[in-house]
Design an enzyme around this catalytic site. Sequence first.
Site, mmCIF file in Angstrom:
data_model
loop_
_atom_site.group_PDB
_atom_site.id
_atom_site.type_symbol
_atom_site.label_atom_id
_atom_site.label_comp_id
_atom_site.label_asym_id
_atom_site.label_seq_id
_atom_site.Cartn_x
_atom_site.Cartn_y
_atom_site.Cartn_z
ATOM 1 N N GLY A 11 0.822 -1.221 0.000
ATOM 2 C CA GLY A 11 0.000 0.000 0.000
ATOM 3 C C GLY A 11 0.849 1.261 0.000
ATOM 4 O O GLY A 11 2.033 1.251 0.320
ATOM 5 N N ARG A 15 -1.802 8.539 3.826
ATOM 6 C CA ARG A 15 -1.970 9.505 4.924
ATOM 7 C C ARG A 15 -0.665 9.890 5.608
ATOM 8 O O ARG A 15 -0.623 10.819 6.395
ATOM 9 C CB ARG A 15 -2.980 8.934 5.944
ATOM 10 C CG ARG A 15 -4.403 9.009 5.431
ATOM 11 C CD ARG A 15 -5.328 8.043 6.155
ATOM 12 N NE ARG A 15 -5.133 6.660 5.694
ATOM 13 C CZ ARG A 15 -5.857 5.616 6.109
ATOM 14 N NH1 ARG A 15 -6.798 5.795 7.013
ATOM 15 N NH2 ARG A 15 -5.630 4.406 5.639
ATOM 16 N N LYS A 22 5.300 3.413 3.590
ATOM 17 C CA LYS A 22 4.851 3.422 4.990
ATOM 18 C C LYS A 22 5.532 2.356 5.853
ATOM 19 O O LYS A 22 5.951 2.641 6.980
ATOM 20 C CB LYS A 22 3.331 3.240 5.045
ATOM 21 C CG LYS A 22 2.772 3.230 6.440
ATOM 22 C CD LYS A 22 1.254 3.215 6.447
ATOM 23 C CE LYS A 22 0.699 1.872 6.112
ATOM 24 N NZ LYS A 22 -0.785 1.852 6.251
ATOM 25 N N GLY A 77 -6.018 -3.182 -3.962
ATOM 26 C CA GLY A 77 -6.679 -3.535 -2.707
ATOM 27 C C GLY A 77 -6.077 -4.747 -2.020
ATOM 28 O O GLY A 77 -5.252 -5.472 -2.598
ATOM 29 N N ASP A 103 1.954 -3.149 8.651
ATOM 30 C CA ASP A 103 2.011 -1.879 9.386
ATOM 31 C C ASP A 103 1.511 -2.016 10.820
ATOM 32 O O ASP A 103 1.018 -1.074 11.409
ATOM 33 C CB ASP A 103 1.180 -0.817 8.644
ATOM 34 C CG ASP A 103 -0.301 -1.168 8.563
ATOM 35 O OD1 ASP A 103 -0.677 -2.268 8.983
ATOM 36 O OD2 ASP A 103 -1.073 -0.318 8.073
ATOM 37 N N GLU A 152 -16.503 -2.486 5.508
ATOM 38 C CA GLU A 152 -15.567 -1.378 5.649
ATOM 39 C C GLU A 152 -16.290 -0.130 6.155
ATOM 40 O O GLU A 152 -17.451 0.098 5.812
ATOM 41 C CB GLU A 152 -14.879 -1.085 4.310
ATOM 42 C CG GLU A 152 -13.851 -2.117 3.923
ATOM 43 C CD GLU A 152 -12.823 -2.334 5.007
ATOM 44 O OE1 GLU A 152 -12.017 -1.426 5.266
ATOM 45 O OE2 GLU A 152 -12.833 -3.414 5.626
ATOM 46 N N ASN A 373 48.245 15.667 29.286
ATOM 47 C CA ASN A 373 47.229 16.692 29.520
ATOM 48 C C ASN A 373 47.226 17.654 28.348
ATOM 49 O O ASN A 373 48.268 18.190 27.959
ATOM 50 C CB ASN A 373 47.523 17.441 30.814
ATOM 51 C CG ASN A 373 46.348 18.336 31.188
ATOM 52 O OD1 ASN A 373 45.358 17.865 31.738
ATOM 53 N ND2 ASN A 373 46.440 19.605 30.847
HETATM 54 C C1 UD1 Z 1 -7.748 -2.563 6.162
HETATM 55 C C2 UD1 Z 1 -8.999 -3.462 6.200
HETATM 56 C C3 UD1 Z 1 -9.881 -3.074 7.390
HETATM 57 C C4 UD1 Z 1 -9.089 -3.116 8.662
HETATM 58 C C5 UD1 Z 1 -7.864 -2.213 8.534
HETATM 59 C C6 UD1 Z 1 -6.970 -2.236 9.748
HETATM 60 C C7 UD1 Z 1 -9.546 -4.053 3.901
HETATM 61 C C8 UD1 Z 1 -10.396 -3.760 2.710
HETATM 62 N N1 UD1 Z 1 -9.735 -3.310 4.961
HETATM 63 O O1 UD1 Z 1 -8.185 -1.237 5.865
HETATM 64 O O2 UD1 Z 1 -10.989 -3.982 7.463
HETATM 65 O O3 UD1 Z 1 -9.895 -2.727 9.753
HETATM 66 O O4 UD1 Z 1 -7.071 -2.619 7.412
HETATM 67 O O5 UD1 Z 1 -6.319 -3.439 9.863
HETATM 68 O O6 UD1 Z 1 -8.773 -4.994 3.848
HETATM 69 N N2 UD1 Z 1 -2.104 -3.314 0.957
HETATM 70 C C9 UD1 Z 1 -1.515 -3.974 -0.112
HETATM 71 N N3 UD1 Z 1 -2.005 -3.807 -1.372
HETATM 72 C C10 UD1 Z 1 -3.075 -3.010 -1.632
HETATM 73 C C11 UD1 Z 1 -3.673 -2.333 -0.536
HETATM 74 C C12 UD1 Z 1 -3.163 -2.505 0.742
HETATM 75 O O7 UD1 Z 1 -0.538 -4.713 0.075
HETATM 76 O O8 UD1 Z 1 -3.460 -2.907 -2.796
HETATM 77 C C13 UD1 Z 1 -1.527 -3.515 2.312
HETATM 78 C C14 UD1 Z 1 -1.063 -2.209 2.935
HETATM 79 O O9 UD1 Z 1 0.312 -1.989 2.651
HETATM 80 C C15 UD1 Z 1 -1.288 -2.462 4.429
HETATM 81 C C16 UD1 Z 1 -2.442 -3.435 4.461
HETATM 82 O O10 UD1 Z 1 -2.552 -3.990 3.169
HETATM 83 O O11 UD1 Z 1 -0.163 -3.070 5.060
HETATM 84 C C17 UD1 Z 1 -3.753 -2.732 4.849
HETATM 85 O O12 UD1 Z 1 -4.002 -1.709 3.905
HETATM 86 P P1 UD1 Z 1 -4.602 -0.308 4.315
HETATM 87 O O13 UD1 Z 1 -4.703 0.548 3.114
HETATM 88 O O14 UD1 Z 1 -3.913 0.218 5.484
HETATM 89 O O15 UD1 Z 1 -6.085 -0.782 4.680
HETATM 90 P P2 UD1 Z 1 -7.142 -0.032 5.571
HETATM 91 O O16 UD1 Z 1 -7.874 0.948 4.750
HETATM 92 O O17 UD1 Z 1 -6.521 0.418 6.822
HETATM 93 CA CA CA Z 2 -4.344 0.202 7.705
#
Ligand code: UD1
Ligand code: CA
Length: 457
Positions: A11, A15, A22, A77, A103, A152, A373
């Site tokens: 991801g 933010r 990240k 996603g 993360d 979500e 010294n």
């Molecule tokens: C995700 C979950 C949510 C959960 C939250 C906190 C989904 C749709 N939602 O949301 O239910 O409460 O985490 O744990 O899964 N990532 C990828 N590839 C992508 C997108 C994300 O590898 O295409 C990885 C990110 O690097 C991260 C993790 O997946 O480590 C979660 O992604 P993030 O975007 O933080 O998801 P949230 O919106 O927080």
């Molecule tokens: Ca997250």
Amino acid sequence: MSLRVLVLAAGRGTRMRSELPKVLFPVAGRTLLAWVLDAVAGLSPDETVVVVGHGADRVAETLPAGVRPVVQEPQLGTGHAAMAALESLGEVAGDTILVVPGDTPLLRPETLRSLVEGLPGAAAALLTTRMADPAGYGRVCREGGRVVGIVEDRDATAEQRAITEVAVSTYAFEGAALGGALAGLAPDNDQGEYYLTDAVGLLAASGTVRGVPVTDPAEVQGINSHGQLAQVAAEVRRRINAAWMEAGVWMLDPDRVYLEAAVSLEAGVCLYPEVHLEGTTRVGAGAVVGPQVFAADSSIGPEARVWYSVLRGAEVGEGAQVGPFASLRPGTRLAAGAKAGTFVETKNTVVGRGSKVPHLSYLGDATIGEDSNIGAGTITCNYDGREKHRTVIGDRVFIGSDTMLVAPVEIGDDAYTGAGSVITRDVPPGALAVERSPQQEVPGYAAKRARRTQEKG
Ligand code: UD1
Ligand code: CA
């Protein structure tokens, strides 16, 4: 049956508003991803893959041996990330697939183990926790106590938003079940992404999904913002400091002590407030460090005293004294009982046993023997504008205040230099070198001057 781990780390971390991916942000000197991989390694999995995408090369570079990157491009996603990883794994039917976000650095191996142990007999198990403020998290939907899906935050109804039980992107799946569910995902949500959370709903429709509750929500705190990064860093600091206090380290105020994960301390070390120890820094028993010390990749010997100072790649011997306001740069070695005092800077310099550099000096590329010294204001002129040169000072030498040692130069054992001298030639052992214009006195000068002023007026 094998245990395979997928770490989601592709991801963007939008933010964080940073070029740095990240998962590479550091907490206590290790990246978020390194903390997660460490927890995962506690389960001795058969295989670990990390899904990389945003900043893929930079993230892949940091992976330890045996952990394989899988590129997800574009990033559509969390469900899409799991598809990319699963494709790279080959046959997984009957295997346990543990999915962990990259993360969430506070996850403990015991918690991951309890998740894996919750899987047998079910298609999936997921960690859940209750959050006082669940905004932003996926909510766990239950019917008659059974998990039926995850919705979500941005897709939830007002009623669903009121649910405080949340999913934290940490799941165990039976391999074939995960494959089937991923094939059924569709990007029909607010973000147009493939959500891994939807796999839970699909599996719950035809089988069992178990919720495995985590009692401390801090443990599953993901990092999406600098605010959350700071919160997690504070928690890691509390854990590290609590462990060192347990091991016999005395901290006057543990809330103001900053220790990276690879630092090592002996029992009986005393740390004052505002101490930052980084990298591989080590401190020996009975040393008193702080207030206000920054030390990176340095060692501070037993019984040493270091305060208001900066140490980088420096070695401070047993009982040595540093500061206040010293800067010890890489290659500095203070032997036992040596001193680098107030406003002293050293670089690539050895100060021998019992030798003292008490005030206002710069020593670069120098070797000082024992029990010498170095007078206040002494400077090694080690740089001629093109090259650096060495200064060698023997044992029991007395360098007068404000001596300029123009390198390369060597001062023999038991030698002296006169205060204010600019030393450009070697000084033999036992000699005194003075380089100064003779002093002159004008008797009655003040009175003469007063008279002149009067005459003019
Ligand atoms: C995700 C979950 C949510 C959960 C939250 C906190 C989904 C749709 N939602 O949301 O239910 O409460 O985490 O744990 O899964 N990532 C990828 N590839 C992508 C997108 C994300 O590898 O295409 C990885 C990110 O690097 C991260 C993790 O997946 O480590 C979660 O992604 P993030 O975007 O933080 O998801 P949230 O919106 O927080
Ligand atoms: Ca997250």
